[in-house]
Design an enzyme around this catalytic site. Sequence first.
Site, PDB file in Angstrom:
ATOM      1  CB  CYS A 135      10.381   6.968  -7.423  1.00 55.08           C
ATOM      2  SG  CYS A 135       9.025   6.275  -8.401  1.00 55.08           S
TER       3      CYS A 135
ATOM      4  CG  HIS B 130       8.758   3.867  -4.723  1.00 56.24           C
ATOM      5  ND1 HIS B 130       8.608   5.234  -4.778  1.00 56.24           N
ATOM      6  CD2 HIS B 130       9.916   3.646  -4.035  1.00 56.24           C
ATOM      7  CE1 HIS B 130       9.620   5.824  -4.146  1.00 56.24           C
ATOM      8  NE2 HIS B 130      10.432   4.867  -3.690  1.00 56.24           N
TER       9      HIS B 130
ATOM     10  CG  HIS C  69      13.737   6.009  -2.143  1.00 56.75           C
ATOM     11  ND1 HIS C  69      12.406   5.811  -1.844  1.00 56.75           N
ATOM     12  CD2 HIS C  69      14.328   6.266  -0.938  1.00 56.75           C
ATOM     13  CE1 HIS C  69      12.207   5.929  -0.545  1.00 56.75           C
ATOM     14  NE2 HIS C  69      13.347   6.206   0.034  1.00 56.75           N
TER      15      HIS C  69
END
Length: 340
Positions: free
Chosen positions: A256, A304, A316
């Site tokens: 990520c 994240h 993402h």
Amino acid sequence: MGSHRRLVPSGFDRGASAAVCVLSAAAAAFGAVPAGPASAAPTDDTRADVDRLYEQAERATEAYNEADERADALREQVGSAQDRIARKQERINRMREALGALAGAQYRSGGIEPSLTLLLSKDPEDYLDRAAALDRISAHHAEELDDLRRAMRDLARQRAGVTGKLEELERSRTAVARHKRTVERKLARARQLLNSLPDDERAAYDRASRTGRADLPGPGTAVAPDDRAAAALAAARSALGKPYVWGANGPGGFDCSGLVQWSYAQAGTGLPRTSQAQRHAGRQVPLSEARPGDLVLYRDDASHVGMYAGNGQVIHAPYPGAPVRYDPVDMMPVSSVTRV
């Protein structure tokens, strides 16, 4: 990582639960022995366990990225310090040679009593000139000796500093290896659990993981706040479909934070490697004011990160098995939004 599938109301879980209900009703109607609610719960628990393991693996991945970045920085610092030490050692060696030559000349010139040398000299004027030069050489000798002492003390301090950096580097390498083992253990357990699902459940989970949601609207017409953000978003869009690879920051695969770092690098902007550090790479804005190119951080620990793409969506790298894709911005709890 995978926890957002439980938060999205139209995601895989709701469809899977409906399918279980339909199959159970059909089995009962035909008098078969159903795999009814008693067997559905363990399957749901298994999927939840997989999601939880993916989330834990992502946290460990970001810890790995941080430790790896620290180790890289330390390696660079150690290399630069060792180069400086080598240059300083060469200078000290030259100073020692020069001082040795001066000391030899002084010894040879001063080895005879000056008054006797004057008496024996064929040219007293020449002797006096040389004696004056010798005094100047002696003073210069003392200055050079002081310089040498200072250089040697400085070299000793630098060597001690490098020793400390090398010890810190070794600790960082150990941390990298520890986090790597944690990630691999979590992912291996997640794969083991996935393999324990019935074939149809595993296939449905795999489809959901690899395609994302098909019902998402287009990213809309929202405009990025500047050319840099627009270029970063264009780079992120070019990565759609690339695989999630933990610890990777492109171009063939991404985790990520690696996707965000790589995307902004294509726009000429350097960002930190971890999602936690990326949170502080710009100014905070409310989620309601998010613009394309903004960074959206998730969970309280910012473990994240995605890039806002407009119209309530982010791009993402979700988790292993899922490619870079669009997902709803509220797929999991948002902790902050950063405008780079």
